[in-house]
Design an enzyme around this catalytic site. Structure first.
Site, PDB file in Angstrom:
ATOM      1  N   GLU A  74      -1.650  -9.109  -0.448  1.00 18.46           N
ATOM      2  CA  GLU A  74      -3.073  -9.252  -0.143  1.00 18.46           C
ATOM      3  C   GLU A  74      -3.919  -9.255  -1.405  1.00 18.46           C
ATOM      4  O   GLU A  74      -4.858 -10.045  -1.535  1.00 18.46           O
ATOM      5  CB  GLU A  74      -3.501  -8.134   0.810  1.00 18.46           C
ATOM      6  CG  GLU A  74      -2.938  -8.321   2.211  1.00 18.46           C
ATOM      7  CD  GLU A  74      -3.228  -7.136   3.123  1.00 18.46           C
ATOM      8  OE1 GLU A  74      -3.777  -7.357   4.218  1.00 18.46           O
ATOM      9  OE2 GLU A  74      -2.897  -5.997   2.750  1.00 18.46           O
ATOM     10  N   GLY A  83       0.172  -4.917   0.873  1.00 20.76           N
ATOM     11  CA  GLY A  83      -1.066  -4.871   0.108  1.00 20.76           C
ATOM     12  C   GLY A  83      -0.970  -5.600  -1.214  1.00 20.76           C
ATOM     13  O   GLY A  83      -1.965  -6.125  -1.713  1.00 20.76           O
ATOM     14  N   ALA A 134       0.851  -1.188   0.000  1.00 20.41           N
ATOM     15  CA  ALA A 134       0.000   0.000   0.000  1.00 20.41           C
ATOM     16  C   ALA A 134       0.889   1.241   0.000  1.00 20.41           C
ATOM     17  O   ALA A 134       2.084   1.168   0.299  1.00 20.41           O
ATOM     18  CB  ALA A 134      -0.917  -0.012   1.211  1.00 20.41           C
ATOM     19  N   GLU A 156       4.154  -5.418   7.238  1.00 19.12           N
ATOM     20  CA  GLU A 156       3.530  -4.321   7.974  1.00 19.12           C
ATOM     21  C   GLU A 156       4.073  -4.187   9.396  1.00 19.12           C
ATOM     22  O   GLU A 156       4.098  -3.082   9.949  1.00 19.12           O
ATOM     23  CB  GLU A 156       2.006  -4.530   8.028  1.00 19.12           C
ATOM     24  CG  GLU A 156       1.288  -4.276   6.712  1.00 19.12           C
ATOM     25  CD  GLU A 156       1.230  -5.507   5.812  1.00 19.12           C
ATOM     26  OE1 GLU A 156       0.498  -5.456   4.811  1.00 19.12           O
ATOM     27  OE2 GLU A 156       1.919  -6.507   6.111  1.00 19.12           O
TER      28      GLU A 156
END
Length: 257
Positions: free
Chosen positions: A111, A108, A65, A131
């Site tokens: 994911e 992300g 992200a 993360e």
């Protein structure tokens, strides 16, 4: 407006979506995810498209992200914006969605790859959820999908200790379908999508829904869902054509109806 997701449709009915933010390692900001969701919705609505491949480039699928975008957010902003509701729509794509991953699929990016139905990885692929190094945890399903896929112990190590999996490790633990050379990872993913696209669109989507239900629900509920879709398949023209073609020893002509 910047074009962060580039799309095309092949003559064989495969929709291709490419992350196109190379200067930021395909970091997934809101604009990228919004464009991806719109592209997938367009593919779902297009009867010409029967399967979809999502990819980045040889060096990176998506490195996570966008931290710059997220760094100043407050808990109330995250709650009020329902930050990941948009991301969740990726996993609701109706047509089979294959991730073609080369290089980094982190945070992300990992994911999003796990939101896809299948993953074809190049030999250079690396998967991780780093993360924890930022003082946060995965928020777009990483703790849930990764644990269901690779098991509790390994998911703990990946998320709590920042362990990355290389392509062969990802294959061994069931995270990816196959590992191929960097030179043809995208072609391999497209070939898999083309094989799926050659079958009845109705049956393919019903089967995808049923497998997803098996993964997300208890066995009794999953069996009930499968039974419903099995019966529903017999209401399609494709079922009539498929069985007639089998009995006549000819190739079926799928109508997607």
């Amino acid at each position: 407006m910047e074009t962060y997701v580039v799309t095309e449709i092949t003559s064989s009915g495969v929709g291709l979506a490419y992350f196109n933010r190379p200067e930021a390692y395909n970091a997934l900001n809101t604009a990228v995810i919004r464009q991806l969701v719109a592209a997938l919705a367009d593919f779902d609505a297009d009867p010409q498209v029967r399967a979809v491949v999502l990819t980045g480039n040889e060096k990176v699928f998506a490195a996570g992200a966008d931290i710059q975008e997220m760094s100043s957010l407050t808990p109330m902003q995250l709650f009020a914006e329902a930050r990941f509701a948009l991301w969740d729509r990726i996993a609701t794509t109706q047509k089979p969605l294959i991730a073609a991953v080369s290089g980094f699929a982190l945070g992300g990016g990992c994911e999003v790859a796990m939101m896809c139905d299948m993953i074809v990885a190049s030999e250079s692929a690396k998967f991780g959820q780093p993360e924890i190094t930022l003082g946060i945890i995965p928020g777009a399903g990483g703790t849930q999908r990764l644990t269901r896929t690779v098991g509790k112990a390994l998911a703990m190590e990946i998320i709590l200790a920042n362990r990355w999996l290389n392509a062969e490790e990802a294959l061994a633990h069931g995270l990816v379908n196959r590992v191929v050379p960097v030179s043809n990872y995208l072609e391999e993913a497209i070939a898999l999508a083309e094989k799926i696209a050659s079958f009845s669109p109705v049956a393919v989507q019903l089967a995808k829904q049923s497998i997803t239900a098996a993964w997300q629900t208890p066995l009794t509920e999953g069996l009930r869902f499968e039974r419903h879709n099995f019966y529903l398949a017999f209401a399609s023209e494709d079922q009539t054509e498929g069985m007639a073609a089998f009995l006549a020893k000819r190739t079926p002509h799928w109508q997607g109806k």
